[in-house]
Structures are given as structure tokens and as C-alpha cells.
Design a protein around this motif. Structure first.
Motif, PDB file in Angstrom:
ATOM      1  N   ALA A   1     -15.002   3.604  -1.435  1.00 17.59           N
ATOM      2  CA  ALA A   1     -15.757   4.783  -1.811  1.00 17.59           C
ATOM      3  C   ALA A   1     -15.904   4.905  -3.443  1.00 17.59           C
ATOM      4  CB  ALA A   1     -15.172   6.191  -1.414  1.00 17.59           C
ATOM      5  N   GLY A   2     -14.612   4.355  -3.814  1.00 16.99           N
ATOM      6  CA  GLY A   2     -14.804   4.467  -5.523  1.00 16.99           C
ATOM      7  C   GLY A   2     -15.230   3.095  -6.015  1.00 16.99           C
ATOM      8  N   GLY A   3     -15.748   2.308  -5.176  1.00 14.61           N
ATOM      9  CA  GLY A   3     -16.382   0.990  -6.087  1.00 14.61           C
ATOM     10  C   GLY A   3     -15.737   0.001  -6.439  1.00 14.61           C
ATOM     11  N   TRP A   4     -14.047  -0.057  -5.974  1.00 13.26           N
ATOM     12  CA  TRP A   4     -13.347  -1.050  -6.259  1.00 13.26           C
ATOM     13  C   TRP A   4     -12.974  -2.046  -5.592  1.00 13.26           C
ATOM     14  CZ3 TRP A   4     -10.846   4.160  -7.601  1.00 13.26           C
ATOM     15  CH2 TRP A   4     -10.999   4.551  -9.158  1.00 13.26           C
ATOM     16  N   VAL A   5     -13.562  -2.123  -4.288  1.00  8.91           N
ATOM     17  CA  VAL A   5     -13.436  -3.408  -3.168  1.00  8.91           C
ATOM     18  C   VAL A   5     -14.753  -3.605  -2.631  1.00  8.91           C
ATOM     19  CG1 VAL A   5     -12.506  -3.440  -0.732  1.00  8.91           C
ATOM     20  CG2 VAL A   5     -11.489  -2.077  -2.433  1.00  8.91           C
ATOM     21  N   ASP A   6     -14.925  -5.149  -2.742  1.00 12.15           N
ATOM     22  CA  ASP A   6     -15.999  -5.549  -2.393  1.00 12.15           C
ATOM     23  C   ASP A   6     -16.130  -6.181  -0.610  1.00 12.15           C
ATOM     24  OD1 ASP A   6     -17.330  -5.627  -4.891  1.00 12.15           O
ATOM     25  OD2 ASP A   6     -16.157  -7.525  -5.363  1.00 12.15           O
ATOM     26  N   ALA A   7     -14.770  -6.146  -0.181  1.00 14.86           N
ATOM     27  CA  ALA A   7     -14.853  -6.525   1.294  1.00 14.86           C
ATOM     28  C   ALA A   7     -15.535  -5.595   2.279  1.00 14.86           C
ATOM     29  CB  ALA A   7     -13.443  -6.890   1.595  1.00 14.86           C
ATOM     30  N   ALA A   8     -15.779  -6.111   3.373  1.00 10.72           N
ATOM     31  CA  ALA A   8     -16.083  -5.070   4.531  1.00 10.72           C
ATOM     32  C   ALA A   8     -15.319  -4.216   5.029  1.00 10.72           C
ATOM     33  CB  ALA A   8     -16.926  -5.886   5.465  1.00 10.72           C
ATOM     34  N   ALA A   9     -14.012  -5.029   5.165  1.00 10.96           N
ATOM     35  CA  ALA A   9     -12.799  -4.191   5.828  1.00 10.96           C
ATOM     36  C   ALA A   9     -11.763  -5.211   5.477  1.00 10.96           C
ATOM     37  CB  ALA A   9     -13.197  -4.256   7.376  1.00 10.96           C
ATOM     38  N   PRO A  10     -10.441  -4.423   5.912  1.00 13.99           N
ATOM     39  CA  PRO A  10      -9.068  -5.320   5.676  1.00 13.99           C
ATOM     40  C   PRO A  10      -8.988  -6.561   6.604  1.00 13.99           C
ATOM     41  CG  PRO A  10      -9.014  -2.824   5.773  1.00 13.99           C
ATOM     42  CD  PRO A  10     -10.233  -3.057   6.061  1.00 13.99           C
ATOM     43  N   THR A  11      -8.364  -7.629   6.390  1.00 10.53           N
ATOM     44  CA  THR A  11      -7.881  -8.507   7.135  1.00 10.53           C
ATOM     45  C   THR A  11      -6.924  -8.502   7.984  1.00 10.53           C
ATOM     46  OG1 THR A  11      -9.277  -9.893   5.655  1.00 10.53           O
ATOM     47  CG2 THR A  11      -7.500 -10.799   6.890  1.00 10.53           C
TER      48      THR A  11
ATOM     49  N   LEU B   1      -1.629  -9.753  -7.715  1.00  4.08           N
ATOM     50  CA  LEU B   1      -0.299  -9.280  -7.464  1.00  4.08           C
ATOM     51  C   LEU B   1      -0.473  -8.658  -6.191  1.00  4.08           C
ATOM     52  CD1 LEU B   1      -0.359  -7.434 -10.957  1.00  4.08           C
ATOM     53  CD2 LEU B   1       0.800  -9.413 -10.144  1.00  4.08           C
ATOM     54  N   SER B   2       0.534  -8.282  -5.500  1.00  4.94           N
ATOM     55  CA  SER B   2       0.486  -7.839  -3.993  1.00  4.94           C
ATOM     56  C   SER B   2       1.308  -6.459  -4.061  1.00  4.94           C
ATOM     57  CB  SER B   2       0.933  -8.763  -2.900  1.00  4.94           C
ATOM     58  OG  SER B   2       0.584  -8.090  -1.737  1.00  4.94           O
ATOM     59  N   PHE B   3       0.789  -5.458  -3.398  1.00  7.66           N
ATOM     60  CA  PHE B   3       1.295  -4.306  -3.441  1.00  7.66           C
ATOM     61  C   PHE B   3       1.431  -3.647  -1.902  1.00  7.66           C
ATOM     62  CE2 PHE B   3      -0.205  -4.252  -7.683  1.00  7.66           C
ATOM     63  CZ  PHE B   3       0.832  -4.020  -8.372  1.00  7.66           C
ATOM     64  N   THR B   4       2.572  -2.882  -1.451  1.00  3.39           N
ATOM     65  CA  THR B   4       2.581  -2.581  -0.262  1.00  3.39           C
ATOM     66  C   THR B   4       2.079  -1.140  -0.159  1.00  3.39           C
ATOM     67  OG1 THR B   4       4.855  -3.972   0.190  1.00  3.39           O
ATOM     68  CG2 THR B   4       4.418  -2.226   1.643  1.00  3.39           C
ATOM     69  N   VAL B   5       1.340  -0.832   1.036  1.00  2.00           N
ATOM     70  CA  VAL B   5       0.908   0.299   1.179  1.00  2.00           C
ATOM     71  C   VAL B   5       1.209   0.683   2.583  1.00  2.00           C
ATOM     72  CG1 VAL B   5      -1.153   0.401  -0.428  1.00  2.00           C
ATOM     73  CG2 VAL B   5      -1.398  -0.573   1.994  1.00  2.00           C
ATOM     74  N   ALA B   6       1.329   2.134   3.007  1.00  2.00           N
ATOM     75  CA  ALA B   6       1.696   2.604   4.449  1.00  2.00           C
ATOM     76  C   ALA B   6       0.315   2.405   5.257  1.00  2.00           C
ATOM     77  CB  ALA B   6       1.907   3.861   4.290  1.00  2.00           C
ATOM     78  N   ASP B   7      -0.947   2.627   4.905  1.00  2.81           N
ATOM     79  CA  ASP B   7      -2.064   2.496   5.561  1.00  2.81           C
ATOM     80  C   ASP B   7      -3.177   2.064   5.049  1.00  2.81           C
ATOM     81  OD1 ASP B   7      -4.347   3.542   7.221  1.00  2.81           O
ATOM     82  OD2 ASP B   7      -4.285   5.529   6.287  1.00  2.81           O
ATOM     83  N   ALA B   8      -3.156   0.594   5.155  1.00  3.47           N
ATOM     84  CA  ALA B   8      -4.143  -0.186   4.730  1.00  3.47           C
ATOM     85  C   ALA B   8      -5.861   0.213   5.116  1.00  3.47           C
ATOM     86  CB  ALA B   8      -4.246  -1.676   5.018  1.00  3.47           C
ATOM     87  N   ALA B   9      -5.997   0.800   6.058  1.00  3.88           N
ATOM     88  CA  ALA B   9      -7.326   1.206   6.262  1.00  3.88           C
ATOM     89  C   ALA B   9      -7.761   2.290   5.668  1.00  3.88           C
ATOM     90  CB  ALA B   9      -7.621   1.554   7.893  1.00  3.88           C
ATOM     91  N   GLY B  10      -6.809   3.412   5.421  1.00  2.00           N
ATOM     92  CA  GLY B  10      -7.102   4.697   4.489  1.00  2.00           C
ATOM     93  C   GLY B  10      -7.254   4.323   3.246  1.00  2.00           C
TER      94      GLY B  10
ATOM     95  N   PHE C   1      -4.537  -6.305   5.355  1.00  2.16           N
ATOM     96  CA  PHE C   1      -4.748  -6.488   3.868  1.00  2.16           C
ATOM     97  C   PHE C   1      -5.920  -6.609   3.178  1.00  2.16           C
ATOM     98  CE2 PHE C   1      -4.000 -10.736   5.433  1.00  2.16           C
ATOM     99  CZ  PHE C   1      -4.909 -11.685   4.725  1.00  2.16           C
ATOM    100  N   PHE C   2      -6.216  -6.420   2.096  1.00  4.95           N
ATOM    101  CA  PHE C   2      -7.388  -6.525   1.314  1.00  4.95           C
ATOM    102  C   PHE C   2      -7.302  -6.727  -0.132  1.00  4.95           C
ATOM    103  CE2 PHE C   2      -6.719  -2.086   1.404  1.00  4.95           C
ATOM    104  CZ  PHE C   2      -7.186  -1.491  -0.033  1.00  4.95           C
ATOM    105  N   PHE C   3      -8.266  -7.258  -0.876  1.00  9.09           N
ATOM    106  CA  PHE C   3      -8.124  -7.415  -2.224  1.00  9.09           C
ATOM    107  C   PHE C   3      -8.817  -6.455  -2.848  1.00  9.09           C
ATOM    108  CE2 PHE C   3      -6.896 -11.599  -0.602  1.00  9.09           C
ATOM    109  CZ  PHE C   3      -5.629 -11.877  -1.329  1.00  9.09           C
ATOM    110  N   ALA C   4      -8.550  -5.915  -4.092  1.00  8.16           N
ATOM    111  CA  ALA C   4      -9.266  -5.231  -5.086  1.00  8.16           C
ATOM    112  C   ALA C   4      -9.154  -5.673  -6.294  1.00  8.16           C
ATOM    113  CB  ALA C   4      -8.846  -3.851  -5.025  1.00  8.16           C
ATOM    114  N   PHE C   5     -10.224  -5.271  -7.274  1.00  6.55           N
ATOM    115  CA  PHE C   5     -10.052  -5.939  -8.734  1.00  6.55           C
ATOM    116  C   PHE C   5     -10.166  -4.967  -9.766  1.00  6.55           C
ATOM    117  CE2 PHE C   5     -12.036  -8.601  -5.668  1.00  6.55           C
ATOM    118  CZ  PHE C   5     -11.636  -9.890  -5.952  1.00  6.55           C
ATOM    119  N   ASP C   6      -9.445  -5.097 -10.808  1.00 10.99           N
ATOM    120  CA  ASP C   6      -9.246  -4.274 -12.083  1.00 10.99           C
ATOM    121  C   ASP C   6     -10.355  -4.370 -12.757  1.00 10.99           C
ATOM    122  OD1 ASP C   6      -8.876  -6.317 -13.749  1.00 10.99           O
ATOM    123  OD2 ASP C   6      -6.747  -5.826 -14.140  1.00 10.99           O
ATOM    124  N   PRO C   7     -10.789  -3.577 -14.063  1.00 11.40           N
ATOM    125  CA  PRO C   7     -11.841  -3.730 -14.668  1.00 11.40           C
ATOM    126  C   PRO C   7     -12.146  -5.230 -15.225  1.00 11.40           C
ATOM    127  CG  PRO C   7     -10.932  -1.562 -15.131  1.00 11.40           C
ATOM    128  CD  PRO C   7      -9.911  -2.419 -14.454  1.00 11.40           C
TER     129      PRO C   7
END
Length: 157
Positions: A109-119, A93-102, A126-132
Motif C-alpha cells: 500500500a505504501g509503494g515499497w513492494v513490487d511483488a504480487a505476493a509473498p513467496t 539484508l533479511s529481517f524476521t517478521v511475525a506476519d509476512a502477509a500483513g 518471505f518477500f523483498f522490498a527496496f529502499d529509496p
């Protein structure tokens, strides 16, 4: 502000599709998933059927999109086995945000992202995160004046 992608569309195709109604996910732990989607994506529940007859589920909205979480009736594979944004079915699913880096920094910091930085690609970040359960979702910042993927098509007309 209403963008072309959020206004009522004319019916299209043989099915007469007018809009995307909602997205539904089956999850292995309904309570953990509710907590995650509320904290990370601002999920707001408007119908709670956790205690009723049938499959426990909740219905709500995320950024105006109808969203349903339902307890899976069968055990699922572990989250680590599915943490890929390139799988069959609905890969994300893709969600639009105003500040991808922020957003990236807060989720990292919450442990929900594995990537090093947004692409970055053609002005989008953009970047990907994962639910439980390991369901991937994309968070994307489009260039100024674009809110959704459909807006790009409308802009190029």
C-alpha cells in the motif's frame, strides 16, 4: 526471550568472530533513507553525525542489529537499475517478521513492494522490498519456534 542465535557466541574461525557487529549502507540521499528506514523497519538513531566533520552518517539499531546509514560521497546509479535481490555483493539484508502477509499488505500500500505476493518455501513466507536507493531487503516469517536462519541449524542438531 533469548534465543540461541541472540546469545553471546564462542569465538570462531581464525578471526575469532563472536557476533555480527552491524550493517552499513552508503546512500544517495541520507534524509530520504533515514525517513524510509524509520517508517518501514523501525530504525532508531542513537548517534547522529550529519553535521560533523567527514562523511555525514547516522548510527542506530533495527530489531537489535547495529545499522549505519552514510551519505555517499559520489553520485550513484539510479534505484531502478539496482532493484534486484540477486546481485553480487550483499544481495540483501533479511529481517524476521511475525506476519509476512500483513507486513506485505502494508508495504504494498505504501509503494515499497513490487511483488504480487509473498513467496512460501518450506514453511517460511518471505518477500523483498527496496529502499529509496534500490537496496533490497527481505522480510521473512519463519515457521513457529524459529526466529533466524541460524535457529534452523540449531534446531536440526
Amino acid at each position: 526471550m533469548t534465543t540461541p542465535s541472540t546469545t553471546a557466541a564462542a569465538a570462531t574461525g581464525l578471526a575469532g568472530v563472536r557476533a555480527l557487529s552491524h550493517v552499513a549502507l552508503e546512500v544517495s540521499d541520507l534524509e530520504a533513507s533515514i525517513a524510509f528506514y524509520e517508517a518501514v523497519l523501525g530504525f532508531e538513531i542513537f548517534q547522529d553525525s550529519r553535521m560533523g566533520v567527514g562523511q555525514p552518517n547516522v548510527k542506530g539499531v533495527i530489531a537489535g542489529l547495529g545499522f549505519e546509514l552514510a551519505q555517499s560521497p559520489t553520485p550513484r546509479q539510479g534505484a531502478a537499475d539496482r532493484r534486484s535481490p540477486c546481485s553480487l555483493g550483499i544481495p540483501c539484508l533479511s529481517f524476521t517478521v511475525a506476519d509476512a502477509a500483513g507486513v506485505f499488505a502494508r508495504l504494498k500500500a505504501g509503494g515499497w513492494v513490487d511483488a504480487a505476493a509473498p513467496t512460501e518455501f518450506k514453511g517460511a513466507k518471505f518477500f523483498f522490498a527496496f529502499d529509496p536507493d534500490g537496496h533490497p531487503f527481505e522480510l521473512i516469517e519463519f515457521p513457529k519456534g524459529i526466529e533466524t536462519l541460524a535457529d534452523i541449524r540449531l534446531r536440526n542438531r
